[in-house]
Structures are given as structure tokens and as C-alpha cells.
Design an enzyme around this catalytic site. Structure first.
Site, PDB file in Angstrom:
ATOM      1  CG  PHE A 375      -1.651  -1.315   1.417  1.00 33.34           C
ATOM      2  CD1 PHE A 375      -2.308  -1.958   0.388  1.00 33.34           C
ATOM      3  CD2 PHE A 375      -1.588  -1.936   2.651  1.00 33.34           C
ATOM      4  CE1 PHE A 375      -2.915  -3.199   0.586  1.00 33.34           C
ATOM      5  CE2 PHE A 375      -2.187  -3.168   2.869  1.00 33.34           C
ATOM      6  CZ  PHE A 375      -2.847  -3.806   1.820  1.00 33.34           C
ATOM      7  CB  CYS A 376       2.233   3.572  -1.556  1.00 32.21           C
ATOM      8  SG  CYS A 376       2.105   3.125  -3.290  1.00 32.21           S
TER       9      CYS A 376
END
Length: 426
Positions: A375-376
Site C-alpha cells: 500500500f505504498c
């Protein structure tokens, strides 16, 4: 015989579409709002209305150009009002939150120390200069406040022979998220802002995940800068915004050098005077449709009953989390306690199953879209996976996670369909 003529019933007026209805594909269950929210009717209608007039902004005298310039500047005002911008704040249109925070990073005065937490999205970790301070993920919101107070106190510690001053030393900027893109948990922004103010620091807030779910007011929170993305806020046309104090932005070199950012360009190579105000950092032809779409959604949300929207989302979120808790092989990721306030985002794993394979099966077999990966926010997601494994006493958790996120347009049927699919897959 007398015949009485009965007039036909009056035609029903056409149903008025809710501007906050979201577009979608029948049969597809979209539970990936935190990555990119679907397009709201308000955004689509605003773009469709303006498209016949589409022309240059700030670069023409014709009727089309004048209308588009007016629409662009009205969009700036609408977005600023929606976010509680102060009279002397700048509202700068960008591509997204990442772009906005990179702009701010370029505008920092020389020697600025940036303080962040380890729970940030990469957009709020990677742009800052070397020498930035990254605090550990706290155990709870109150722990975040205490940690920041201690860190700023240390940074502002006077020299042994010098006087104590809240403004002593180079500038300090605190950069924090308002709601985690991994867990949805909300951070105590107002309290962190008070701590920053007490120590003479400024604070920038990544509101990408909070703004779609709850009101965000720059002035009420007493924050200096705020960034968000249109594509998280139901306006998927490639626009974001940076709102905040003018002095640093007006003193910094333009984020991009080019047309529109100048007030004068002379014959000599470096004979340039840069504009002040938002134009300084908006060189080139702007994203008119993105700005207008974002403003349309902001206006629709401003007119909506945000309390009712919040309550409906929280009911769905509770249903989702309770459903996960009832599935023995599904583990939820979290930073704080299970009762911490949060928006409609839940990350989880299915023990013994690769997350990418689960996401693919949900899409292929059940027409459900969720996110898989880290998720970055790699440092945070890896930490939360380790903590989930320790809490559950399991060694069969995958190295990446899944994320389900909800918002306008989400229904109990969508939630129940995901829960049933996970029960079958597990």
C-alpha cells in the site's frame, strides 16, 4: 348520458440524481476506494457541462477562454472554502497528494528539519530532505502527541549558554497523516498541531484519506499546510491541492519553471521575475477539468449531511470488521487499539494464503475488487504484519496484505459479498 372527462395524471417530474451518487459497472463490487474512489455524479456532470467550452486558462481573450478562466478560479475558491482556507492562504492546484507534498518539500526554507512518523504513506516519507526525523509508530494517538512533544522539545533545546526560545534554531515542519491509508485509523491532528505551535514548528497534513470521509478545516485544526487528491475524493481527473501559508511558497523557487509562473521575462538568460501567489507553482496549462471536478464534489459534500454520511459508513465499517473477526483465518492489521477511531479502510490477511492470489480469486470468481500489497507504506505495512503474526501466534501469514475500503456507494450487500467470498476461500 353525461360523460365526465378525467384529465390524465400529470407526468411525474424526472428523478433528480443525487450529486453524490457514484458511477460504476453493474455487477462489479468496488472495495478499493482508498486507492481511487469512483467518480461522483457531481464531478461527471460538471465536466460534461464545461467540455463544450473547453479552452485555455489565463491565456486568451475569447469567450471560451474567459469562461474557462473563471471556472478555474471559481474552483480554487470553492476548494479553499471547503477546506477552511484562511484569507491569506494559497490554494495551489497539483496533480495529487504526492505532487503537493513534493511541492512543499521544494519550498522549505534552507535548513528546515522535518519530523514525521513511521506510519506515513511514501508521499509523506520520501520527499523530505536528508536529516529529517522519523519517529516510531506510537501505540495509540496519545502516544503520538507525547512523542512529538518530546522530539520537538529536544530539537528546540537551547545551547548551554543561550536563552530558551520556542523559535530558536532553524525552521521545523511536522508532517503527519490525518488517517492511515493502511488501517484507516485517525491521527490526533488538532492535538499534534497544538504541540507544534507550542514549540514554534509548522505542521503539514496529508488529508488524502480523511477528506473523503470527514470534514477537514485548515483554520479550525490550526495547521499550516494541507494536501489531498481529487481521485480519492470522487473526482478522478488528475487534480490535487496544496493549501497553506503563503510566505514559504512565495519565497521558494517555482516548483516548475515555465509560462504562467512569471511576471516578467527579459532578454537576458536569467532576467526573470517570478509571480507570487498560486500561479508561481502552476506553470504550464493547468488541469482545468480536474480542478472543476474537484470543486464540484467539494460543493456537493458541503451541501450534504456529513453526519448522516459518516454514520452510514461507520455502520458498514463495523459490519465489515465484525465479519472479519468471525472468520478464524482472517486477521486485521492495526496500529492502535481495536476501538480507535477510523475511516472506512481495513487491511487484513488470510492466514496460509498468498494475498495476491486471494485478491485475484476475489476478482475472477466473485467480481470483487480489493487492493493487495504493502500500500505504498512499506515500513508500516511490514511492521503491522509482524505484529499481527505475534498477536495471533501464527507463522503462516503472507508477506503482503489485502485492503478493503468503502465510501459513497458502498452497501451492506457489498460487505456481505466480500465476507461470504472470504469464508469460501479460507
Amino acid at each position: 348520458m353525461t360523460v365526465t372527462l378525467v384529465p390524465p395524471p400529470a407526468p411525474r417530474p424526472p428523478a433528480v440524481a443525487d450529486p453524490l451518487d457514484v458511477l460504476g459497472v453493474p455487477g462489479q463490487v468496488n472495495l478499493d476506494y482508498a486507492a481511487t474512489a469512483p467518480c461522483a455524479r457531481a464531478a461527471a456532470d460538471a465536466v460534461a457541462e464545461l467540455l463544450p467550452w473547453y479552452a485555455s486558462v489565463h491565456r486568451g481573450a475569447g469567450a471560451l477562454s474567459r469562461r474557462c478562466t473563471l471556472a478555474y478560479e471559481r474552483a480554487r475558491q470553492t476548494v479553499g472554502d471547503f477546506l477552511g482556507a484562511r484569507a491569506d492562504d494559497h490554494v495551489v492546484f497539483t496533480r495529487n497528494t504526492t505532487d503537493a507534498l513534493n511541492l512543499l518539500a521544494r519550498a522549505l526554507p534552507a535548513g528546515t528539519t522535518v519530523v514525521t512518523f513511521g506510519g506515513e504513506h511514501h508521499a509523506n516519507l520520501l520527499p523530505w530532505p536528508r536529516g529529517s526525523v522519523r519517529l516510531p509508530v506510537p501505540p495509540d494517538p496519545a502516544g503520538a502527541v507525547r512523542a512529538l512533544d518530546a522530539a520537538l522539545g529536544e530539537l528546540r533545546r537551547p545551547a548551554p549558554s543561550g536563552p530558551r526560545s520556542a523559535q530558536q534554531g532553524p525552521p521545523v515542519l511536522v508532517a503527519v497523516t490525518a488517517a492511515s491509508n493502511v488501517t484507516g485509523e485517525r491521527w490526533p491532528v488538532a492535538e499534534l498541531a497544538r504541540v507544534a505551535r507550542r514549540h514554534g514548528a509548522r505542521i503539514a497534513v496529508d488529508a488524502a484519506q480523511l477528506a473523503p470521509h470527514a470534514p477537514v478545516d485548515v483554520a479550525a485544526l490550526d495547521v499550516d499546510y494541507l494536501a489531498l487528491s481529487g481521485h480519492k475524493l470522487y473526482a478522478p481527473f488528475g487534480a490535487g491541492v496544496l493549501v497553506g501559508r503563503a510566505d514559504w511558497l512565495d519565497a521558494a523557487p517555482p516548483y516548475l519553471a515555465g509560462g504562467g509562473a512569471t511576471s516578467h521575462v527579459g532578454a537576458a538568460t536569467h532576467d526573470v521575475r517570478w509571480a507570487t501567489g498560486p500561479a508561481r507553482h502552476e506553470a504550464g496549462t493547468p488541469n482545468l477539468l480536474g480542478a472543476v471536478a474537484l470543486a464540484a464534489v467539494c460543493a456537493a459534500l458541503a451541501d450534504a449531511d456529513r453526519v448522516a454520511l459518516h454514520d452510514a459508513e461507520q455502520a458498514l465499517l463495523t459490519r465489515l470488521r465484525e465479519g472479519f473477526a468471525a472468520l478464524p483465518h482472517v486477521l486485521e492489521l492495526r496500529m492502535f487499539g481495536p476501538a480507535a477511531p477510523r475511516v472506512g479502510i481495513v487491511s487484513f490477511v488470510v492466514a496460509g494464503r498468498d494475498s495476491a492470489e486471494v485478491a485475484a480469486a476475489l476478482a475472477a470468481t466473485y467480481d470483487i475488487g480489493v487492493r493487495d500489497g504493502l500500500f505504498c507504506a512499506h515500513p508500516l505495512a511490514r511492521r503491522l504484519l509482524d505484529e499481527a503474526a505475534a498477536r495471533a501466534g501464527r507463522r503462516d501469514l503472507p508477506p503482503t496484505a489485502l485492503r478493503a475500503s468503502i465510501g459513497l456507494g458502498s452497501t451492506t450487500g457489498h460487505v456481505d459479498r466480500l465476507l461470504a467470498a472470504l469464508a469460501a476461500l479460507a
